[in-house]
Design a protein around this motif. Structure first.
Motif: not given
Length: 125
Positions: A9, A38, A40, A91-95, A118-120, A122
């Motif tokens: 991330g 993910r 957003a 762009t989102a937090v990915y899980y 989760g990891t951001q 951008t």
């Protein structure tokens, strides 16, 4: 029972690449497949990709098909998501998530049994 620890991330420019990792520990022998979702800001969590541990079954969301690649290293109990040609809308937090059994509804959040923190990611100029 099963723990998922994500790494990777960060921030990247449009058109750039980024790789995510998810290491599974605990009773990993009980898992059938690993997936990525993910979320957003202001939106529902959405399916990105999934792969069975055997590698025989793989599926991608239409929005990332041809740009993202999911892979795994069974010896390390780790799954990866290689993201290329990134766009601002990525762009989102990915899980990272894990399935204990196969399902017709692998794209549904409610089907998954375990989740990472989760990891951001951008994507901006």
């Amino acid at each position: 029972q099963v723990q998922l620890v994500e790494s990777g991330g960060g921030a990247v420019q449009p058109g750039g690449s980024l790789g995510l990792s998810c290491a599974a520990s605990g009773r990993t022998y009980s898992l059938y497949a690993m997936g990525w979702f993910r979320q957003a800001p202001g939106k529902e969590r959405e399916f990105v990709a999934v792969m069975s541990w055997s590698g025989s079954s793989t599926s991608y969301a239409d929005s990332v098909k041809g740009r993202f690649t999911i892979s795994r290293d069974n010896a390390k109990n780790t799954v990866y998501l290689q993201m290329n040609s990134l766009k601002p809308e990525d762009t989102a937090v990915y899980y990272c998530a894990a399935l204990r059994k196969g399902s017709y509804y692998y794209y549904r959040v409610s089907e998954y049994d375990y989740w990472g923190q989760g990891t951001q990611v951008t994507v901006s100029s």
